[in-house]
Write an enzyme that holds these catalytic residues in place. Structure first.
Site, PDB file in Angstrom:
ATOM      1  N   SER A 108      33.512  16.491  42.699  1.00 27.68           N
ATOM      2  CA  SER A 108      33.653  15.032  42.094  1.00 27.68           C
ATOM      3  C   SER A 108      34.899  14.385  42.647  1.00 27.68           C
ATOM      4  O   SER A 108      34.623  14.348  43.852  1.00 27.68           O
ATOM      5  CB  SER A 108      33.870  15.497  40.675  1.00 27.68           C
ATOM      6  OG  SER A 108      33.971  14.059  40.026  1.00 27.68           O
ATOM      7  N   ASP A 158      23.264  11.388  37.438  1.00 28.08           N
ATOM      8  CA  ASP A 158      24.498  11.519  37.280  1.00 28.08           C
ATOM      9  C   ASP A 158      25.042  10.093  37.000  1.00 28.08           C
ATOM     10  O   ASP A 158      24.844   9.001  37.514  1.00 28.08           O
ATOM     11  CB  ASP A 158      25.099  11.697  38.868  1.00 28.08           C
ATOM     12  CG  ASP A 158      26.567  11.714  38.981  1.00 28.08           C
ATOM     13  OD1 ASP A 158      27.359  11.574  37.820  1.00 28.08           O
ATOM     14  OD2 ASP A 158      27.296  12.330  39.646  1.00 28.08           O
ATOM     15  N   HIS A 189      26.314  14.789  36.215  1.00 31.52           N
ATOM     16  CA  HIS A 189      27.450  14.818  36.890  1.00 31.52           C
ATOM     17  C   HIS A 189      27.909  16.513  36.970  1.00 31.52           C
ATOM     18  O   HIS A 189      28.819  16.797  38.077  1.00 31.52           O
ATOM     19  CB  HIS A 189      28.611  14.186  36.381  1.00 31.52           C
ATOM     20  CG  HIS A 189      29.792  13.853  37.439  1.00 31.52           C
ATOM     21  ND1 HIS A 189      29.669  13.354  38.542  1.00 31.52           N
ATOM     22  CD2 HIS A 189      31.067  14.110  37.366  1.00 31.52           C
ATOM     23  CE1 HIS A 189      30.757  13.038  39.070  1.00 31.52           C
ATOM     24  NE2 HIS A 189      31.586  13.674  38.489  1.00 31.52           N
TER      25      HIS A 189
HETATM   26  C1  MLT Z   1      36.666   9.819  41.334  1.00 36.06           C
HETATM   27  O1  MLT Z   1      37.512   9.361  40.516  1.00 36.06           O
HETATM   28  O2  MLT Z   1      36.820  10.543  42.225  1.00 36.06           O
HETATM   29  C2  MLT Z   1      35.213   9.821  40.739  1.00 36.06           C
HETATM   30  O3  MLT Z   1      35.123   8.704  39.880  1.00 36.06           O
HETATM   31  C3  MLT Z   1      34.872  11.165  40.225  1.00 36.06           C
HETATM   32  C4  MLT Z   1      35.732  11.404  38.976  1.00 36.06           C
HETATM   33  O4  MLT Z   1      36.748  12.004  39.428  1.00 36.06           O
HETATM   34  O5  MLT Z   1      35.224  11.341  38.043  1.00 36.06           O
END
Ligand code: MLT
Length: 206
Positions: A108, A158, A189
């Site tokens: 992520s 996701d 996700h």
């Molecule tokens: C981010 O902010 O890098 C992406 O939206 C993934 C997350 O951290 O939720």
């Protein structure tokens, strides 16, 4: 030379148990820390050294690797600055701990900063496993990623990463010369057993 105690990120280092195996740079998701991905690292690359920093940006008390303006909307100036800072840390940690260039394994937000490091400082990483990654930079620099292998593991369900966005990341990295495998799993996700199995098989073939 920077010593381990002077390194600029709070981190964990698990030394290699088997010499010659590629070290992993583990990069956690929003709200995680340096402990989060150690079990994943052990599962997908048994015997490898594991270097796991904690993101320095706090969002409501939750560690991240760069600032965002909203979910999926990134402060790209901060992405660039933080990617450079992380790249410097990896270079210094390699020297302090005697590590080969690592394979980044990011989840992520950690996958997004790993993609930015690949694009901004390609020499820092030998490859990357990007789990639920998005495009970190709308106008990426002209990087030379030839010889770098990248696995992108996306979730078809996701709610955070639009399918087109992950495809664009794969195409940006391929356009810079990386050898990209893009797997789209029937998941959301969160990390799944299929991610673990795919990452482990991919690392085994390096
Ligand atoms: C981010 O902010 O890098 C992406 O939206 C993934 C997350 O951290 O939720």
């Amino acid at each position: 030379m920077t010593t381990a105690t002077e390194l600029a990120f709070i981190h964990r280092l698990i030394p290699a148990a088997e010499p010659g195996k590629p070290p992993l740079l583990l990069l956690h998701g929003t709200g995680g820390n340096e402990d989060d991905l150690i079990p994943l690292g052990r599962m997908i690359a048994p015997g490898s050294a594991l270097l796991s920093p904690r993101g320095k940006v706090l969002e409501g008390g939750m560690p991240r690797f760069f600032r965002r303006l909203a979910e999926g909307v990134f402060d790209e100036e901060d992405v660039r600055r933080r990617a450079q800072e992380l790249a410097d840390f990896v270079a210094q940690a390699r020297e302090a701990y005697g590590l080969a260039p690592p394979v980044a394994v990011g989840f992520s937000n950690g996958a997004n900063i790993a993609a930015a490091v690949l694009q901004l400082r390609p020499e820092i990483l030998s490859g990357a496993v990007l789990i639920r990654a998005m495009v970190p930079l709308q106008q990426p620099p002209a990087a030379d990623l030839s010889g770098k292998r990248v696995a992108i593991l996306s979730g078809a369900l996701d709610p955070i990463v639009p399918a087109d966005n992950a495809k664009r990341l794969a195409s940006d990295l391929r356009g810079s010369g990386a050898e990209v495998q893009h797997h789209i799993l029937p998941s959301a996700h969160a990390l799944t057993q299929s991610d673990v199995a795919l990452a482990r098989d991919w690392i085994r073939e390096l």
